[in-house]
Design a protein around this motif. Structure first.
Motif, PDB file in Angstrom:
ATOM      1  N   GLY A 164       0.877  -1.042  -0.015  1.00 42.49           N
ATOM      2  CA  GLY A 164       0.126  -0.216  -0.123  1.00 42.49           C
ATOM      3  C   GLY A 164       0.818   1.207   0.036  1.00 42.49           C
ATOM      4  O   GLY A 164       2.158   1.292  -0.263  1.00 42.49           O
ATOM      5  N   CYS A 165      -0.095   2.446   0.203  1.00 41.20           N
ATOM      6  CA  CYS A 165       0.846   3.886   0.211  1.00 41.20           C
ATOM      7  C   CYS A 165       0.817   4.248   1.595  1.00 41.20           C
ATOM      8  O   CYS A 165       0.115   3.582   2.651  1.00 41.20           O
ATOM      9  CB  CYS A 165      -0.018   4.680  -0.634  1.00 41.20           C
ATOM     10  SG  CYS A 165      -1.877   4.971  -0.346  1.00 41.20           S
ATOM     11  N   CYS A 168      -3.040   4.243   3.118  1.00 40.43           N
ATOM     12  CA  CYS A 168      -3.773   2.913   3.691  1.00 40.43           C
ATOM     13  C   CYS A 168      -2.892   2.163   4.702  1.00 40.43           C
ATOM     14  O   CYS A 168      -3.444   1.765   5.556  1.00 40.43           O
ATOM     15  CB  CYS A 168      -3.833   2.096   2.600  1.00 40.43           C
ATOM     16  SG  CYS A 168      -2.953   1.906   1.036  1.00 40.43           S
ATOM     17  N   CYS A 225      -6.083   0.786   0.143  1.00 36.04           N
ATOM     18  CA  CYS A 225      -7.189   1.961  -0.286  1.00 36.04           C
ATOM     19  C   CYS A 225      -7.319   1.568  -1.714  1.00 36.04           C
ATOM     20  O   CYS A 225      -6.889   0.846  -2.471  1.00 36.04           O
ATOM     21  CB  CYS A 225      -6.376   3.331  -0.198  1.00 36.04           C
ATOM     22  SG  CYS A 225      -4.950   3.749  -1.428  1.00 36.04           S
ATOM     23  N   CYS A 228      -4.613   1.844  -4.473  1.00 40.25           N
ATOM     24  CA  CYS A 228      -3.638   0.632  -4.190  1.00 40.25           C
ATOM     25  C   CYS A 228      -4.118  -0.550  -4.676  1.00 40.25           C
ATOM     26  O   CYS A 228      -3.413  -1.325  -5.089  1.00 40.25           O
ATOM     27  CB  CYS A 228      -3.212   0.771  -2.899  1.00 40.25           C
ATOM     28  SG  CYS A 228      -1.997   2.009  -2.363  1.00 40.25           S
TER      29      CYS A 228
HETATM   30 ZN   LIG Z   1      -2.966   3.136  -0.651  1.00 39.46          ZN
END
Ligand SMILES: [Zn+2]
Ligand SMILES: [Zn+2]
Length: 414
Positions: A164-165, A168, A225, A228
């Protein structure tokens, strides 16, 4: 007398092993050049801040594995990995982006030495800089797979995950923290500490108890999210289009802070705990962290020593060259001996010329010492008759060859 020894975890490399390593490097250069990569060589040491900033303060590498030294009141380290240096070089030299970069170089980490793991080790790495689309995640993995196939490694498998980023990950951390609240006491001290500093890394823990607990926890892969998640799905679609088999490992994380979204490893079957030969992932946050513009990036690094463990002992490309020893009898004939040596070396044979002032017995002893397959004897008699005497060392057989027939005869020998 003091006996000098190389430092623990380092090696002296020579002979076939060195040839194998050089061959792999050469193949990497050829293969990645053809795929549009630019090779870049960065210094072996850099300022310590570069790695603290990029790898992260609370990682094993930065906390305990870097070789540090001081010069001019500044702290430097022997580079523990290649990515941060490549990005630093791109920024410092204003290299045009997007771009594809290859590095081949020695890295240094104070790790516990094991089979295939050294404190000075060779990495081949690639970086695709400035590409955000999921296609490039798949292509990056594809390049690793194809290169491994090119050098003859076969029994490997690919593990994939998305971490994820930052968005998230923040929400996931809350969820994980709630889940682990009642279990914190059962986690090892390392994990308790890690959770505070670099929480995804708890999944790297080698402790069985911890792993049992992590089997039950929610995984970031299932809590991405929407952006992602879409990126991860598309990456997997492209991998399937490229007919690349992979397994999803929801506990696969990377020990470095700068990774985002796709992470992957290529592992070799039958290598035990040290089975990872390629590790990589997306690191969209790093360029900005190092003072550049926001630039999406993805790449991997391959451990050459570990990969060599997985290749057959006799890589077909390394054919044993025939070894010749030229025994010229007397200084007057030495010029002819030198010419003969050129002929053999130009044909790819290994050739040593003996001391023309030595007796034949002594020269044959030298030939034996240097493991010559054939000795070419050239003395007064041979010169008079226009021949060479060629001795096959293993059988002891000797044969006279007319000078004009040498070319044909070498064809048969080599
Ligand atoms: Zn994300
Ligand atoms: Zn643990």
């Amino acid at each position: 007398m003091i006996k000098y020894q190389r430092p623990r975890g380092t090696r002296d490399i020579f002979g076939t092993e060195l040839e194998r390593i050089e061959l792999i490097n050469q193949k990497a250069r050829n293969f990645f050049k053809l795929n549009g990569f630019l090779e870049i060589k960065t210094p072996t040491f850099e300022s310590i801040e570069l790695f603290v900033r990029s790898i992260g303060e609370h990682t094993d590498i930065v906390e305990k594995e870097m070789y540090t030294f001081e010069h001019d009141k500044k702290l430097f380290v022997l580079r523990p990995e290649g990515t941060a240096s490549v990005l630093r070089a791109i920024l410092e030299n204003n290299i045009n982006l997007p771009g594809r970069f290859l590095y081949v170089g020695w890295m240094f980490r104070k790790e516990k030495p094991q089979k295939g793991r050294y404190r000075e080790f060779l990495q081949i790495g690639i970086e695709l800089i400035g590409e955000s689309a999921p296609f490039y995640d798949a292509e990056c993995i594809n390049l690793a797979r194809t290169f491994l196939n090119t050098v003859g490694a076969k029994n490997f498998f690919i593990e994939l995950n998305s971490i994820g980023c930052s968005k998230c990950r923040q929400e996931y951390k809350k969820m994980l923290s709630d889940f682990l609240k009642s279990k914190t006491d059962n986690l090892c001290v390392d994990c308790q500490r890690r959770f505070e500093k670099n929480f995804l890394r708890i999944f790297d823990c080698k402790n069985d108890n911890c792993q049992k607990i992590y089997d039950e926890t929610p995984k970031i892969t299932d809590n991405l999210c929407p952006d992602c998640q879409a990126h991860y799905l598309k990456t997997k679609e492209f991998l399937k289009k490229m007919e690349i088999e992979f397994t999803e490992n929801k506990k696969l994380v990377r020990g470095l802070d700068y990774y985002t979204r796709t992470v992957f490893e290529l592992k070799l079957k039958g290598l035990g705990a040290q089975d990872t030969i390629v590790a990589g992932g997306r690191y969209d946050l790093l360029m900005k962290e190092l003072g550049g513009n926001e630039t999406p990036c993805i790449g991997w690094a391959m451990g050459v020593e570990r990969m060599l463990l997985a290749l057959p002992e006799n890589m077909p490309e390394i054919k044993e060259n025939k070894r010749f020893f030229i025994a010229v009898m007397g200084e007057d004939l030495f010029d002819d001996g030198l010419k003969l040596r050129d002929i053999i070396i130009n044909r790819g044979g290994i050739c040593i010329i003996g001391n023309p002032l030595d007796k034949i017995k002594s020269q044959l002893k030298d030939a034996n010492h240097y493991r010559a397959d054939y000795v070419i004897i050239y003395g007064e008699d041979e010169a008079k008759e226009g021949v060479y005497t060629i001795k096959h060392m293993l059988s002891g057989e000797q044969k006279e060859i007319l000078k004009k027939d040498l070319d044909n005869y070498l064809n048969i020998l080599m």
